[in-house]
Design a protein around this motif. Structure first.
Motif, PDB file in Angstrom:
ATOM      1  N   ARG A 251       0.838  -1.204   0.000  1.00 14.57           N
ATOM      2  CA  ARG A 251       0.000   0.000   0.000  1.00 14.57           C
ATOM      3  C   ARG A 251       0.874   1.256   0.000  1.00 14.57           C
ATOM      4  O   ARG A 251       0.642   2.187  -0.769  1.00 14.57           O
ATOM      5  CB  ARG A 251      -0.933   0.007   1.205  1.00 14.57           C
ATOM      6  CG  ARG A 251      -1.842   1.236   1.265  1.00 14.57           C
ATOM      7  CD  ARG A 251      -2.693   1.214   2.521  1.00 14.57           C
ATOM      8  NE  ARG A 251      -1.864   1.187   3.701  1.00 14.57           N
ATOM      9  CZ  ARG A 251      -1.656   2.230   4.507  1.00 14.57           C
ATOM     10  NH1 ARG A 251      -2.260   3.371   4.288  1.00 14.57           N
ATOM     11  NH2 ARG A 251      -0.872   2.125   5.543  1.00 14.57           N
TER      12      ARG A 251
ATOM     13  N   THR B 213      -3.194   4.276  -9.134  1.00 14.87           N
ATOM     14  CA  THR B 213      -4.361   4.596  -8.312  1.00 14.87           C
ATOM     15  C   THR B 213      -5.179   3.330  -8.086  1.00 14.87           C
ATOM     16  O   THR B 213      -5.584   3.019  -6.957  1.00 14.87           O
ATOM     17  CB  THR B 213      -5.216   5.705  -8.963  1.00 14.87           C
ATOM     18  OG1 THR B 213      -4.424   6.894  -9.063  1.00 14.87           O
ATOM     19  CG2 THR B 213      -6.466   5.993  -8.148  1.00 14.87           C
ATOM     20  N   LYS B 214      -5.405   2.568  -9.153  1.00 12.69           N
ATOM     21  CA  LYS B 214      -6.133   1.294  -9.020  1.00 12.69           C
ATOM     22  C   LYS B 214      -5.384   0.324  -8.113  1.00 12.69           C
ATOM     23  O   LYS B 214      -5.982  -0.326  -7.252  1.00 12.69           O
ATOM     24  CB  LYS B 214      -6.342   0.660 -10.398  1.00 12.69           C
ATOM     25  CG  LYS B 214      -7.365   1.385 -11.241  1.00 12.69           C
ATOM     26  CD  LYS B 214      -7.494   0.732 -12.604  1.00 12.69           C
ATOM     27  CE  LYS B 214      -8.442   1.516 -13.496  1.00 12.69           C
ATOM     28  NZ  LYS B 214      -8.544   0.931 -14.846  1.00 12.69           N
TER      29      LYS B 214
ATOM     30  N   ARG C 278      -5.670   1.397  -4.456  1.00 14.43           N
ATOM     31  CA  ARG C 278      -6.988   1.034  -3.905  1.00 14.43           C
ATOM     32  C   ARG C 278      -7.044  -0.463  -3.621  1.00 14.43           C
ATOM     33  O   ARG C 278      -7.522  -0.887  -2.570  1.00 14.43           O
ATOM     34  CB  ARG C 278      -8.103   1.438  -4.878  1.00 14.43           C
ATOM     35  CG  ARG C 278      -8.274   2.935  -5.028  1.00 14.43           C
ATOM     36  CD  ARG C 278      -8.871   3.591  -3.820  1.00 14.43           C
ATOM     37  NE  ARG C 278     -10.288   3.275  -3.776  1.00 14.43           N
ATOM     38  CZ  ARG C 278     -11.036   3.313  -2.687  1.00 14.43           C
ATOM     39  NH1 ARG C 278     -10.499   3.679  -1.550  1.00 14.43           N
ATOM     40  NH2 ARG C 278     -12.302   3.017  -2.724  1.00 14.43           N
ATOM     41  N   LYS C 279      -6.535  -1.272  -4.554  1.00 15.52           N
ATOM     42  CA  LYS C 279      -6.524  -2.729  -4.373  1.00 15.52           C
ATOM     43  C   LYS C 279      -5.683  -3.123  -3.160  1.00 15.52           C
ATOM     44  O   LYS C 279      -5.996  -4.091  -2.459  1.00 15.52           O
ATOM     45  CB  LYS C 279      -5.981  -3.401  -5.633  1.00 15.52           C
ATOM     46  CG  LYS C 279      -6.015  -4.894  -5.592  1.00 15.52           C
ATOM     47  CD  LYS C 279      -5.524  -5.500  -6.902  1.00 15.52           C
ATOM     48  CE  LYS C 279      -5.516  -7.012  -6.798  1.00 15.52           C
ATOM     49  NZ  LYS C 279      -4.947  -7.635  -7.988  1.00 15.52           N
TER      50      LYS C 279
ATOM     51  N   SER D 154      -7.085   4.266   1.073  1.00 14.25           N
ATOM     52  CA  SER D 154      -8.365   4.968   1.023  1.00 14.25           C
ATOM     53  C   SER D 154      -8.289   6.101   0.006  1.00 14.25           C
ATOM     54  O   SER D 154      -7.197   6.512  -0.413  1.00 14.25           O
ATOM     55  CB  SER D 154      -8.708   5.547   2.399  1.00 14.25           C
ATOM     56  OG  SER D 154      -7.811   6.597   2.728  1.00 14.25           O
ATOM     57  N   ARG D 155      -9.437   6.630  -0.349  1.00  9.73           N
ATOM     58  CA  ARG D 155      -9.484   7.788  -1.236  1.00  9.73           C
ATOM     59  C   ARG D 155      -8.732   8.970  -0.614  1.00  9.73           C
ATOM     60  O   ARG D 155      -8.032   9.706  -1.302  1.00  9.73           O
ATOM     61  CB  ARG D 155     -10.932   8.189  -1.510  1.00  9.73           C
ATOM     62  CG  ARG D 155     -11.694   7.198  -2.346  1.00  9.73           C
ATOM     63  CD  ARG D 155     -13.187   7.537  -2.363  1.00  9.73           C
ATOM     64  NE  ARG D 155     -13.893   6.693  -3.296  1.00  9.73           N
ATOM     65  CZ  ARG D 155     -14.194   7.026  -4.547  1.00  9.73           C
ATOM     66  NH1 ARG D 155     -13.846   8.206  -5.006  1.00  9.73           N
ATOM     67  NH2 ARG D 155     -14.831   6.188  -5.327  1.00  9.73           N
TER      68      ARG D 155
END
Length: 99
Positions: free
Chosen positions: A29, A52-53, A56-57, A61-62
């Motif tokens: 992450r 970005t994908k 997230r995976k 978090s956003r």
């Protein structure tokens, strides 16, 4: 097509990429958040989308992704600010020549 034109180089790059993003001292992450920030500094749209994908995976978090983007923005702006010393120094030198 890249595979056909340079298969050894593509394989080596993919192996390097996989190793760079593998869990190590930094978790996946964190590495992906770094990649999102760097992608914004290098302004690579493909990297922005893919990392970005991947972030997230990996559980980002956003809010974490947006915070990484703000760090990138500060670093890019900070570089312009820091390099302004070159312009200031040049003007100071030019002012000295005119005296």
């Amino acid at each position: 097509m890249r595979q056909d034109l340079a298969p050894d180089q593509l394989g080596a790059f993919q192996q390097f990429s996989n190793q760079a993003f593998a869990k190590g001292t930094l978790d996946v992450r964190t590495k992906q958040l770094i990649a999102v920030a760097v992608a914004h500094v290098t302004q690579c749209p493909y990297c922005i989308r893919s990392h970005t994908k991947a972030a997230r995976k990996a559980g980002a978090s956003r809010e974490q992704i947006m915070e990484a983007i703000w760090v990138a923005a500060e670093m890019r702006a900070g570089a312009a600010y820091a390099h302004s010393l070159l312009a200031l120094d040049t003007m100071r030198q030019e002012d000295g020549k005119e005296s």
